[in-house]
Design a protein around this motif. Structure first.
Motif, short mmCIF file in Angstrom:
data_model
loop_
_atom_site.label_atom_id
_atom_site.label_comp_id
_atom_site.label_asym_id
_atom_site.label_seq_id
_atom_site.Cartn_x
_atom_site.Cartn_y
_atom_site.Cartn_z
N PRO A 74 -6.45 5.93 21.42
CA PRO A 74 -6.68 4.85 22.36
C PRO A 74 -5.73 3.66 22.22
O PRO A 74 -5.83 2.72 23.01
CB PRO A 74 -8.11 4.41 22.02
CG PRO A 74 -8.21 4.65 20.55
CD PRO A 74 -7.37 5.88 20.27
N THR A 75 -4.85 3.64 21.23
CA THR A 75 -4.06 2.42 20.98
C THR A 75 -2.69 2.45 21.68
O THR A 75 -2.26 3.49 22.18
CB THR A 75 -3.88 2.18 19.47
OG1 THR A 75 -3.33 3.33 18.86
CG2 THR A 75 -5.22 1.85 18.83
N HIS A 76 -2.03 1.29 21.66
CA HIS A 76 -0.78 1.09 22.41
C HIS A 76 0.32 2.04 21.98
O HIS A 76 1.24 2.34 22.73
CB HIS A 76 -0.30 -0.35 22.22
CG HIS A 76 0.08 -0.61 20.80
ND1 HIS A 76 -0.86 -0.83 19.81
CD2 HIS A 76 1.28 -0.59 20.17
CE1 HIS A 76 -0.24 -0.98 18.65
NE2 HIS A 76 1.04 -0.84 18.83
N ASP A 77 0.26 2.51 20.71
CA ASP A 77 1.32 3.39 20.21
C ASP A 77 1.04 4.86 20.55
O ASP A 77 1.79 5.75 20.14
CB ASP A 77 1.54 3.20 18.70
CG ASP A 77 0.27 3.41 17.88
OD1 ASP A 77 -0.84 3.24 18.44
OD2 ASP A 77 0.37 3.73 16.69
N ASP A 78 -0.04 5.13 21.25
CA ASP A 78 -0.37 6.51 21.66
C ASP A 78 0.23 6.79 23.03
O ASP A 78 -0.39 6.52 24.06
CB ASP A 78 -1.89 6.70 21.67
CG ASP A 78 -2.48 6.68 20.27
OD1 ASP A 78 -1.99 7.47 19.43
OD2 ASP A 78 -3.40 5.89 20.01
N ALA A 116 -9.73 0.74 26.46
CA ALA A 116 -8.89 1.43 25.48
C ALA A 116 -9.33 2.88 25.32
O ALA A 116 -8.51 3.81 25.34
CB ALA A 116 -8.95 0.70 24.13
N ARG A 117 -10.65 3.08 25.18
CA ARG A 117 -11.13 4.46 25.00
C ARG A 117 -10.88 5.28 26.26
O ARG A 117 -10.65 6.49 26.20
CB ARG A 117 -12.62 4.45 24.65
CG ARG A 117 -12.90 3.85 23.28
CD ARG A 117 -14.27 4.19 22.73
NE ARG A 117 -14.35 3.80 21.32
CZ ARG A 117 -14.85 2.63 20.89
NH1 ARG A 117 -15.36 1.77 21.74
NH2 ARG A 117 -14.84 2.34 19.60
#
Lengths: 243, 243
Positions: A74-78, A116-117
């Motif tokens: 769920p994070t920005h680096d994904d 995010a999720r």
């Protein structure tokens, strides 16, 4: 008989910086070997869109199947999902089937399905979902690329769900002969066996045991009869009794 | 300041079949990170001449340095030296400096320097040798490709010998913040920090401890002042006291 071929793409800065040691490539290698798909290449790239797109295009074109791990949280680096979609020129958005899976999972636990999720429900058009028995958020197959999580427990569960749906050949037959000698002493004999049996892959792996040099010789092939012959030849040439 | 870039090429059927788990890539990643060279890509290919040649050409062109491991022993499946030579269009033959190293090593042990062992003295024209403090047979550097052994103890010794001769930048500074929450709960805050500090690579790695979800957040960059700021911002946003 020729087995289908495959490549793996491991995605993650943490592997390349040495903070984390990847275990998914080794797990996949063993599973594919037993299943009858030939893993021909592994690549590790950073969390970088261009690097992912280029690798996905090259590997999905060169091999029958491509397995990826990492970058679907769920994070920005994904950024794996959108990068794989871009590699196949497929649109990507939150898809209802994936959203419903996440909603059911988080509702049951009293956790909010926040923005995010919800990123984890973004699935490219035309992809089929890969079940995640550990934490619900699914992987997906788009074309011949199978996009899975980086967390080993989740990667392994997704692979369990995916593998039975893929075409495969026969597991390679393997014979192992251990020789308590230096590799330089047996190289010539081994080479002559390799020339006699070109369809058998003969690998020689030097190591040591109790301070003694030891060579592990692996013979791999499809035909049991020919493997038996080649193994006998190796043992005869090296005066090594059958174990 | 930009660090030099690097790639690694791991060569060996045994890795791709799952018989052996590579450890050299992880070792190299940690060493390069501390030394100030950015490892950008790792590839694993089989003991196959075309696969090695193609990978060496692609990686040596795309990055400042290329490190290889595997395939430089005395047996028929050791084809790395000749394949790397082919990739650089360099002739290869037994070279006197390498032969002398092997002769001294084996003479001292009463072991014959036979034809198979002499294969390990085949070095491309124009290459410089990489010392092998474990078992004598040298690696070599040709152009920006550094060819080393696959046996981890030997790979590590060769890297020790090689690394001081290579240009490097500064070791990346790293900050780590651990948050005992689900990744989906902190993703939004983390994303805002990442947007504020584009020069800092912020990675988020979900795991668990004592059955609780835990996220390990890594901030990596060159400037200490900016890293301090970004780390404080992460802790403030997530109400996590400095450890």
């Amino acid at each position: 008989m020729t087995n289908p071929t495959a490549a793996m793409l491991v995605i993650g800065d943490e592997i390349l910086s040495g903070r984390t040691r990847d275990s998914n490539a080794h797990h996949l290698a063993g599973r594919l070997d037993a299943y009858g798909i030939d893993l021909r290449e592994v690549r590790v790239v950073a969390d970088d869109r261009d690097a992912i797109v280029d690798a996905v295009r090259a590997l999905s074109a060169a091999y029958d199947q491509l397995f990826t791990s990492g970058g679907i949280g769920p994070t920005h680096d994904d950024i794996t999902a959108e990068s794989v979609a871009a590699a196949f020129d497929a649109p990507i958005s939150v898809r209802e089937d994936a959203r419903a899976i996440l909603a059911a999972h988080y509702d049951a636990r009293g956790i909010e399905l926040n923005a995010a999720r919800l990123r984890m429900a973004r699935i490219p058009d035309g992809a089929s979902l890969i079940e995640n028995a550990v934490s619900a958020a699914p992987g997906f197959s788009l074309g011949n690329a199978h996009v899975m999580a980086g967390v080993p427990k989740i990667f392994e569960a997704m692979l369990d769900a995916l593998l039975p749906s893929l075409a495969h050949g026969a597991a390679r037959q393997v014979r192992q002969v251990e020789i308590v000698r230096g590799e330089g002493d047996i190289a010539e004999a081994l080479s002559s066996v390799a020339e006699t049996y070109p369809s058998i892959a003969i690998g020689s792996y030097p190591t040591s045991r109790d301070g003694q040099p030891l060579v592990r010789i692996l013979l791999r092939g499809d035909e049991v009869g020919m493997l038996d012959e080649a193994e006998k030849k190796v043992r005869d040439l090296l005066d090594e009794p059958a174990s």
